[in-house]
Design a protein around this motif. Structure first.
Motif, PDB file in Angstrom:
ATOM      1  N   GLY A  72      -6.237 -61.665  -0.068  1.00  0.00           N
ATOM      2  CA  GLY A  72      -5.544 -62.129   1.129  1.00  0.00           C
ATOM      3  C   GLY A  72      -4.517 -61.163   1.681  1.00  0.00           C
ATOM      4  O   GLY A  72      -3.945 -61.405   2.750  1.00  0.00           O
ATOM      5  N   THR A  73      -4.241 -60.049   0.961  1.00  0.00           N
ATOM      6  CA  THR A  73      -3.269 -59.080   1.466  1.00  0.00           C
ATOM      7  C   THR A  73      -3.938 -58.109   2.431  1.00  0.00           C
ATOM      8  O   THR A  73      -5.132 -57.813   2.326  1.00  0.00           O
ATOM      9  CB  THR A  73      -2.613 -58.276   0.330  1.00  0.00           C
ATOM     10  N   GLU A  74      -3.145 -57.624   3.369  1.00  0.00           N
ATOM     11  CA  GLU A  74      -3.617 -56.667   4.367  1.00  0.00           C
ATOM     12  C   GLU A  74      -2.624 -55.511   4.447  1.00  0.00           C
ATOM     13  O   GLU A  74      -1.430 -55.725   4.674  1.00  0.00           O
ATOM     14  CB  GLU A  74      -3.731 -57.335   5.739  1.00  0.00           C
ATOM     15  N   PHE A  75      -3.125 -54.295   4.249  1.00  0.00           N
ATOM     16  CA  PHE A  75      -2.302 -53.097   4.389  1.00  0.00           C
ATOM     17  C   PHE A  75      -2.690 -52.386   5.680  1.00  0.00           C
ATOM     18  O   PHE A  75      -3.878 -52.241   5.981  1.00  0.00           O
ATOM     19  CB  PHE A  75      -2.523 -52.143   3.211  1.00  0.00           C
ATOM     20  N   ARG A  76      -1.677 -51.912   6.415  1.00  0.00           N
ATOM     21  CA  ARG A  76      -1.955 -51.139   7.627  1.00  0.00           C
ATOM     22  C   ARG A  76      -0.694 -50.447   8.115  1.00  0.00           C
ATOM     23  O   ARG A  76       0.420 -50.760   7.649  1.00  0.00           O
ATOM     24  CB  ARG A  76      -2.508 -52.025   8.738  1.00  0.00           C
TER      25      ARG A  76
END
Length: 280
Positions: A72-76
């Motif tokens: 569920g984590t999002e890196f950007r």
């Protein structure tokens, strides 16, 4: 009196350095921050380290860097619209000591890739600011002559193919609202994401020569040392200054970037030689 230490129970300082892949300076930092403890047995002049403690420390570090991404984590990279959220998050973590929203927008306009964020189900849980700054300005900052808010857009180095660039990690933080274990996982996700972004810079021909950082916390200091950063010898209050020479480090953490940059460099040199041969 102990005349001989059983080697199966202890490591010498050099053995600890080899085992952990760190420098003598980094080992001193681990002792100073009480992450490892030097033992001087009766009748001995030189200290040693309990093998069990060293092995436990190494296991914890390896567990940290090998943590799987939290579902569920999002890196950007942060967008301009994210900067206000980063500002609120930084104020929650650091209080009034954080940089102003005006400073962050000025930095963003100078280098839009300067901030990376990690979200967990749309909630900001970690971020890092890493800035490409001119060497003399970094030197002044690392030696305490200027503060972060005094770094202006004019102090940013041009990030373009073929250029040598030095970066400074201006801030890195995880949410204080989660248990230590979850925060550790967020940190691992964030660091892996940043390394992928640095690898992209290598693919574009950006020659990152050094990365600088400071930290005052045992966790931050531990992350920097195990990432290959070396203490510069400068301390500002409780903060310790570190530097990593990308060109000389052989730590696996930075190999993907180095391989990407050297591939770009090799292809670029081959193309240049081909053009030179054609022109002759």
């Amino acid at each position: 009196m102990i005349n001989k230490l059983p080697s199966e129970r202890y490591y010498t300082p050099q053995q600890v350095q080899d085992k952990l892949g760190i420098t003598e300076s980094a080992l001193r930092n681990l002792v100073r921050t009480e992450q490892l403890h030097r033992i001087i047995p009766p009748g001995k002049k030189h200290g040693v380290f309990l093998r069990e403690e060293v092995e436990t420390f190494l296991s914890k570090w390896l567990a940290f860097v090998s943590i799987n991404n939290i579902e569920g984590t999002e890196f950007r990279a942060a967008t301009k619209e994210d900067i206000e959220d980063v500002q609120l998050f930084a104020r929650h973590v650091f209080g009034e000591q954080t940089h102003s929203i005006e400073t962050r927008f000025e930095w963003y306009n100078a280098y839009p890739k300067m901030t990376y964020i990690l979200k967990d189900k749309d909630r900001l849980v970690a971020y890092m600011e890493i800035l490409p700054i001119k060497h003399e300005v970094i030197s002044d900052f690392m030696n305490g002559k200027i503060r972060g808010w005094q770094i202006a857009a004019k102090d940013f180095e041009k990030v373009k193919p073929g250029n040598e660039v030095e970066f400074i990690v201006m801030a890195m933080a995880t949410t204080p609202d989660e248990p230590t274990g979850i925060r550790r996982e967020y940190s691992a996700d964030l660091l892996r994401g940043v390394m992928k972004e640095l690898t992209k810079l290598g693919e574009e021909g950006i020659h990152i020569t050094r990365v600088y950082a400071t930290s005052a916390t045992p966790t931050g200091i531990g992350i920097l040392m195990h990432s290959g950063f070396i203490e510069t010898g400068v301390r500002i209050g409780k903060r310790i200054a570190f530097c990593l020479n990308i060109d000389t480090t052989d730590l696996p953490f930075f190999q993907s970037y180095k391989e990407a940059y050297h591939t770009w460099k090799s292809k670029n040199e081959q193309a240049r030689r081909a053009r030179s041969t054609t022109s002759e």
